[in-house]
Every structure is written in C-alpha cells, then in structure tokens.
Design an enzyme around this catalytic site. Structure first.
Site, short mmCIF file in Angstrom:
data_model
loop_
_atom_site.label_atom_id
_atom_site.label_comp_id
_atom_site.label_asym_id
_atom_site.label_seq_id
_atom_site.Cartn_x
_atom_site.Cartn_y
_atom_site.Cartn_z
N ASP A 106 -3.58 2.61 -5.40
CA ASP A 106 -2.44 2.67 -4.48
C ASP A 106 -2.19 1.36 -3.73
OD1 ASP A 106 -4.73 2.78 -2.95
OD2 ASP A 106 -4.00 4.34 -1.59
N GLU A 107 -2.86 0.28 -4.11
CA GLU A 107 -2.66 -1.01 -3.46
C GLU A 107 -2.53 -2.11 -4.51
OE1 GLU A 107 -5.01 -1.46 0.58
OE2 GLU A 107 -6.33 -0.66 -0.97
N ASP A 161 0.85 -1.20 0.00
CA ASP A 161 0.00 0.00 0.00
C ASP A 161 0.88 1.24 0.00
OD1 ASP A 161 -2.55 1.63 0.85
OD2 ASP A 161 -1.02 2.10 2.35
#
Length: 420
Positions: free
Chosen positions: A108-109, A12
């Site tokens: 974002d992950e 993350d």
C-alpha cells in the site's frame, strides 16, 4: 524546492484493505469496517480498520475480541489477499501515468520520483492532488502523499504529517526539520520501534532532535558502549534518518531478480517434537524449491531459522550452510535443512520457522555429481509445478502434510498467511 533538487513522493493508501472492501460494497460506506484474520471464529488480529472504526479506538494489530469490545457495530470482513494485490498493481499503473520512476515499498506504499515530470503538473502539491483524485476516482481508495527531496523525507512527511492533516499532503524540506520532525519523540522516527526507543531513552536521547543534533561520532561512541563494536553502521543509519539524509534512488524493479528465495511460517501452536517440525521443514523446502524452479535458478547456500513464541525472551537460531552441490530439488533442500536443524535446535518449542536459499546459478547449466538425482527429480517436480500452477497449490500434496502437524492445505488457500 529548487529545480536542481529531486522531488520524491511516498504515496500511501489509507486503511488499504478496508478501503478496498468499502469501495466494492457501497452499503458499508458509513459503517465501521475492519479486515481481520478469522471472523467466523471471532479470532485473529485486525489487519486494517477504516477511519470510522479507528474513531472508536480500533487499531491495527490488536486482537479481534478487543476491537469488538470497543465497537460492537464493527463489520468484520475476511481478508482477500489476491484482490488487494490486484488493486495494488492497478494503483501502480496509475502512478506510472505520472512518472516512469515508481518503486513499490509495500502493498500500500510506493515511492515516486517526479523530478522529470513535475513541470507538467503545476508543482508538487498540485501533482499530489491529481494523484489523489485519479486513484480515488478509479479505485475508491484515498491516498496520502509525503513530499521531499529524498525517500526518507518523503516517508517521514507522509507518516508523521500527511496522515494527520485534512488534505493528506505534506511537503517536508530540510530547513523545516528543526520546527517539525525534531520536535517529535524518538519513537515517532522511521525505523525506531519499542525496543530501540528503550535503548535511546537509556542513552539520554528522547526526541528525534536529540539524535539529529548529537555529533555522529558521539552517537557511534554511545552505540558501541551499549551494543558493541560492530554497531557503527546502525548508529550512522539512524543518525542520517533523523537528519533527513538519503542518497538512494527511486528504482523501478528494485525487487526483481531475486538474490535469495525464502519462506517463513508462523505456526498455529507450539511445535515440540522433531517429527512435527520436520513436516514444516519439508513444506517450506518445497515452497522454496518451487520458487527457485520458477525463476530458473539453483542455489547452494541454505539457511534455516526458528524462534519461540515469547518474543521478549527470544529462543531459537538462524544458521546457514553450503550444500555439497547447488540444487532446486525439494529432497536435496530438505535433507540438508534437517541436518542443519538437528545440529542447532536446543529442544525448546518452536512457533516460527523459516528456510531460504541463495548462492544462485542458472538451473540449465550445472556440474554433474556421483549418484546425481537432480534431473530425474526435476522432471517429477516440474510436473507437480504445472499441476499446481493450473489447479492450485492444494491439488497435490505430500501425504505427511495430511497429518496434524501439516500446514500445506491451509496455506494453499492463503497468500502471505492470509486468505486469498
């Protein structure tokens, strides 16, 4: 973790949008920074806040005015979505230097299956540190890494533990659950929001351990009593999450080859009239049709949904219909969308509306029908597609989008509802 077990990571990017902005503007290094919807108007919500801003109590999804009340020195930056997308793709390439099994979960992950390459990097934690170092060195973005034998454990390790320790790394094993995850309140569990927390509380389930240690048949029985006879799947999914059970693989390209195409629009105000709502329906149908043309598909099953502004007392509907023939022409979709909307709309104000198309077949092979206009309209829309691809979405729009109800020009400078 034995050599026979999978080694899965969920990586993350910390405060991703804000971190990207700070990495490109060194003068902001020691300042509280937030990325928010509309800094000029001092309105909108916080999309991302850096750790310094969070230390003042600024949180994601709160109103900009509230955040400024907590931190007057807060530096507000307008979102640049295309930049964040480009940075996310660059980070994906970094992950792919460690394993070829990389599955994006969000901007974002990303999940990484490093089972086959872990021996090259000295073990899970060593590999996690190398990933953190490489991403930080190249992009300036700090990452947190959750490690487990499956995706659920990796995600849980990241959200509940890696994000809260200094190293930003945490490995969660099944034998650790009783002393770690199960001690947390039920609202900390993945897939459990505020409304489901309330349901669990009424069912006498207050911690993740309460759910995990309740026999599955008993969980299903309680769910049936509260949600009805069709709730068995939901009950089992949540019970498996609480117990860290997940057999799904990390699958690169899992989002490729769409089985449906849809667009949802949250409106800047309540729309009360059928005339105004039809403007939005036309714009949405145009977006869906254009996307279908770009992937060479026609669809036959059309869905339309709408919702009011009060999410605690939801209004609206979501219904689908089978069109008389498959199409990717805006006019065909719009004609059917209007019919479906008119049949189901109860006249209450609309704040969110969406259109989607599925039931795909190849666009270059289709059965002709009487008075078929798909070929003629297809050539016209192909020409407008080329113009938009070259000069931007706002280069040519329908006249109705210039009315007060239209949103096409505003969306032309945005991605996913945010500025490019």
């Amino acid at each position: 973790m034995s050599s026979k077990q999978r080694v899965i990571m969920l990586v993350d990017c910390q405060s991703f949008y804000a971190s990207v902005e700070k990495s490109l503007r060194p003068e902001l290094h020691d300042k509280p920074v937030a990325v928010a919807g509309d800094p000029e108007r001092r309105s909108g919500i916080i999309l991302a806040a850096c750790p310094i801003a969070k230390s003042y109590g600024v949180t994601t999804a709160e109103r900009l005015g509230e955040a400024l009340g907590k931190c007057r020195e807060l530096v507000i930056i307008k979102p640049r979505m295309q930049l964040y997308i480009d940075m996310s793709m660059q980070i994906t390439q970094i992950y792919e230097s460690f394993t070829d099994l990389v599955e994006p979960y969000s901007i974002d992950e990303q999940f990484l299956d490093v089972t086959g390459s872990i021996h090259l990097f000295g073990g899970p934690e060593s590999l996690a540190r190398q990933i953190q170092f490489k991403v930080k060195t190249i992009t300036g973005v700090h990452t947190r890494v959750g490690i487990g034998e499956n995706k659920i454990l990796a995600k849980t390790a990241c959200d509940n533990f890696a994000k809260k320790n200094e190293s930003g790394i945490f490995e969660l094993r099944r034998e650790m659950l009783a002393n770690t995850l199960w001690q947390l309140p039920i609202n900390k569990m993945f897939m459990v929001g505020g409304r489901m927390t309330g349901h669990f509380t009424r069912l006498g389930i207050n911690s993740i351990g309460d759910l995990a240690q309740t026999p599955l048949l008993d969980v299903k029985r309680r769910f049936r009593a509260r949600f009805g006879k069709d709730s068995d799947i939901q009950a089992e999914v949540l019970w498996r999450v609480a117990n860290g059970i997940d057999d799904s693989p990390v699958t690169p390209g899992t989002h490729a080859g769409e089985k449906s195409v849809g667009h949802m629009m949250t409106l800047p105000r309540d729309y009360y009239t059928r005339q105004d709502i039809r403007v939005i329906l036309l714009e949405l149908c145009e977006l869906v049709a254009r996307r279908c043309r770009s992937i060479g598909k026609m669809g036959r099953t059309l869905s339309v949904g709408c919702q009011g502004a009060d999410y605690d007392h939801p209004t609206g509907f979501n219904r689908q219909m089978t069109m008389s023939y498959p199409s990717n022409c805006t006019n065909d979709l719009y004609y059917n969308a209007c019919q479906l909307f008119d049949q189901r709309w109860d006249g209450l104000p609309v704040r969110r509306i969406g259109v989607s198309l599925t039931g795909f077949q190849r666009a270059d092979e289709y059965q002709l029908v009487f008075n078929d206009t798909r070929e003629r309209l297809g050539k016209l829309e192909a020409a407008t597609d080329r113009l938009k691809n070259k000069y931007g979405d706002g280069v040519i729009i329908r006249a109705v989008s210039k009315t007060a109800a239209g949103q096409a020009l505003d969306r032309a400078v945005k991605i996913g509802g945010h500025y490019k």
